[in-house]
Design an enzyme around this catalytic site. Structure first.
Site, mmCIF file in Angstrom:
data_model
loop_
_atom_site.group_PDB
_atom_site.id
_atom_site.type_symbol
_atom_site.label_atom_id
_atom_site.label_comp_id
_atom_site.label_asym_id
_atom_site.label_seq_id
_atom_site.Cartn_x
_atom_site.Cartn_y
_atom_site.Cartn_z
ATOM 1 N N LYS A 161 24.780 -17.127 -18.699
ATOM 2 C CA LYS A 161 25.443 -18.293 -18.243
ATOM 3 C C LYS A 161 24.320 -19.466 -19.398
ATOM 4 O O LYS A 161 23.546 -19.704 -18.540
ATOM 5 C CB LYS A 161 24.784 -18.588 -17.000
ATOM 6 C CG LYS A 161 25.488 -17.537 -16.380
ATOM 7 C CD LYS A 161 26.906 -17.708 -15.258
ATOM 8 C CE LYS A 161 26.891 -16.578 -14.488
ATOM 9 N NZ LYS A 161 28.964 -16.138 -14.122
ATOM 10 N N ASP A 186 29.688 -17.056 -20.707
ATOM 11 C CA ASP A 186 30.746 -17.236 -19.543
ATOM 12 C C ASP A 186 30.722 -19.036 -19.237
ATOM 13 O O ASP A 186 29.894 -19.851 -19.209
ATOM 14 C CB ASP A 186 30.215 -16.943 -18.399
ATOM 15 C CG ASP A 186 31.660 -16.885 -17.432
ATOM 16 O OD1 ASP A 186 32.826 -18.075 -17.440
ATOM 17 O OD2 ASP A 186 31.579 -16.053 -16.176
ATOM 18 N N GLU A 211 34.331 -16.537 -22.353
ATOM 19 C CA GLU A 211 35.016 -16.530 -21.033
ATOM 20 C C GLU A 211 34.472 -18.101 -20.261
ATOM 21 O O GLU A 211 34.279 -18.650 -20.049
ATOM 22 C CB GLU A 211 33.824 -15.431 -20.467
ATOM 23 C CG GLU A 211 34.449 -15.369 -18.936
ATOM 24 C CD GLU A 211 33.887 -14.433 -17.764
ATOM 25 O OE1 GLU A 211 32.766 -13.537 -18.161
ATOM 26 O OE2 GLU A 211 33.909 -13.966 -17.252
ATOM 27 N N ASP A 236 38.935 -15.426 -16.665
ATOM 28 C CA ASP A 236 38.997 -15.007 -15.638
ATOM 29 C C ASP A 236 39.222 -15.771 -14.417
ATOM 30 O O ASP A 236 40.487 -15.155 -13.916
ATOM 31 C CB ASP A 236 36.944 -15.140 -15.817
ATOM 32 C CG ASP A 236 36.525 -15.117 -14.756
ATOM 33 O OD1 ASP A 236 37.011 -14.424 -13.511
ATOM 34 O OD2 ASP A 236 34.780 -14.853 -14.513
ATOM 35 N N LYS A 260 39.090 -8.530 -11.941
ATOM 36 C CA LYS A 260 37.695 -8.505 -11.260
ATOM 37 C C LYS A 260 39.250 -8.061 -9.576
ATOM 38 O O LYS A 260 40.149 -9.344 -9.605
ATOM 39 C CB LYS A 260 37.174 -9.934 -10.326
ATOM 40 C CG LYS A 260 36.289 -9.758 -11.786
ATOM 41 C CD LYS A 260 35.422 -11.506 -11.179
ATOM 42 C CE LYS A 260 34.423 -11.669 -12.221
ATOM 43 N NZ LYS A 260 33.777 -13.501 -12.091
HETATM 44 MG MG MG Z 1 33.117 -15.254 -15.383
#
Ligand code: MG
Length: 366
Positions: A161, A186, A211, A236, A260
């Protein structure tokens, strides 16, 4: 499928170390465990993975609880269920609330696999008996200490991150400690159109992917950036359904998709997205939601499908928890997670620990 009762458990599990994203810090993770029991007393388990506050998606633990209790369970009560697909079809007409739907459907999948006496991974067409995993690093972590430890454990993909504007610096600080591993970051939707030239300038870093740099739901800006970069853009938050994935692929808005189960509304939808991505040669991987072992077990099953060719976020239970809700806990050895060969999700729920972490409970006769 002869469902006798459904129990919802609102749980709160304390995280080993608080997890910071651009939108806030998570100390104790609340979620909803779903237990679906048949007439023989066999239980299937699922998890509603919404967070306590709507920083990741619009759903929260409380809105999921409300939707399950007041809308979805009354809808499926007394319905003849012969396959998890029936839950999917029943709940599909309701807008949104993907995580609540996925929690209920997940319990059905586990129960169905147990009734058929097969592992869930096998039931859905999984082809792997072990999975390569990646790890997520927070900048709050002690990287000098953690990275050599993760390298020793065999992780091959680090996701970080990053701090906005300091991406190069942050990636290079990881590379200094781990020159050979694949690195990705991300964006968690923190960038805007003005950031496109800056993001495109990071192409030479040779990242595994970037991402979701732009906000959830966006396809246009991702497409614009992907046209300027060799680095694959991964979506995502923008992928909440099969149709989102279809749109993204047709528009060239990404070259990779992170699936996910909770975010897309359950395993049935996840499998459909998987099949679509295989058709269009879009590599996929399974993202994590800081979830309990129940979701982790479902993630392992889905990631055993052939299209999941990039290491996912399925790290060991001990990465996040002092104690996980499942027995045995998910273990990573040399960066590898074993796909369980036991029936259903392949793990048992630790009822003693469940009792300790449950803050609210509801039983519904079906
Ligand atoms: Mg993500």
């Amino acid at each position: 499928m002869r469902v006798r009762e459904v129990k919802l458990y609102k749980i709160a599990m304390k995280l080993k170390s608080p997890f910071r994203t651009h939108a806030g810090t998570v100390h104790s993770r609340e979620s909803i465990l779903v237990e679906m029991m048949d007439e023989d007393g066999v239980s299937g388990w699922g998890e509603g993975v919404a967070f306590s506050s709507p920083f990741y998606t619009a759903e929260t633990v409380d809105t999921s609880w409300h939707m399950m209790r007041d809308v979805f369970l009354p809808d499926i009560k007394n319905k003849k269920l012969s396959h998890p697909r029936d839950i999917y079809d029943s709940l599909k007409p309701y807008q949104g609330n993907e995580m609540a739907k996925a929690g209920l459907e997940g319990a059905t999948w586990d129960l169905y696999a147990k009734q058929k006496r097969v592992p869930l991974s096998q039931l859905i067409g999984g082809v792997r008996d072990s999975l390569q995993t990646g790890v997520v690093l927070s900048l709050d972590d002690n990287l000098e200490e953690l990275i050599p430890h993760y390298l020793e454990e065999g992780y091959e993909r680090f996701k970080i991150k990053v701090r906005k504007g300091k991406e190069r610096e942050d990636v290079e600080s990881i590379r200094k400690l781990a020159p050979k591993v694949s690195v990705m970051f991300d964006g968690n939707g923190a960038y805007t159109e003005e950031d496109i030239p800056h993001l495109a300038s990071l192409d030479d870093l040779g990242l595994l992917m970037i991402e979701q740099p732009f906000e959830a739901g966006d396809f246009y800006l991702h497409q614009q950036l992907q046209q300027l970069m060799k680095t694959p853009i991964c979506l995502d938050e923008s992928i909440t359904s099969y149709h989102d994935a279809y749109q993204a692929i047709q528009l060239g808005a990404c070259k990779i998709i992170n699936i996910k189960i909770g975010r897309v509304g359950g395993l049935t939808e996840a499998i459909q997205i998987h099949d679509l991505c295989v058709k269009y040669n879009i590599p996929i991987w399974c993202g994590g939601m800081l979830e309990s072992g129940v979701s982790r077990a479902h993630n392992i099953a889905v990631a055993s499908l052939p299209g999941f060719t990039i290491p996912g976020d399925i790290s060991a239970s001990s990465r996040y928890w002092y104690q996980d809700i499942i027995i045995p806990e998910v273990a990573v050895k040399c960066g590898i997670v074993k796909v369980p060969s036991k029936i259903g999700i392949g793990f048992d729920v630790d009822r003693g620990f469940l009792h300790q972490v449950t803050v609210d409970e509801l039983k519904v006769d079906m």
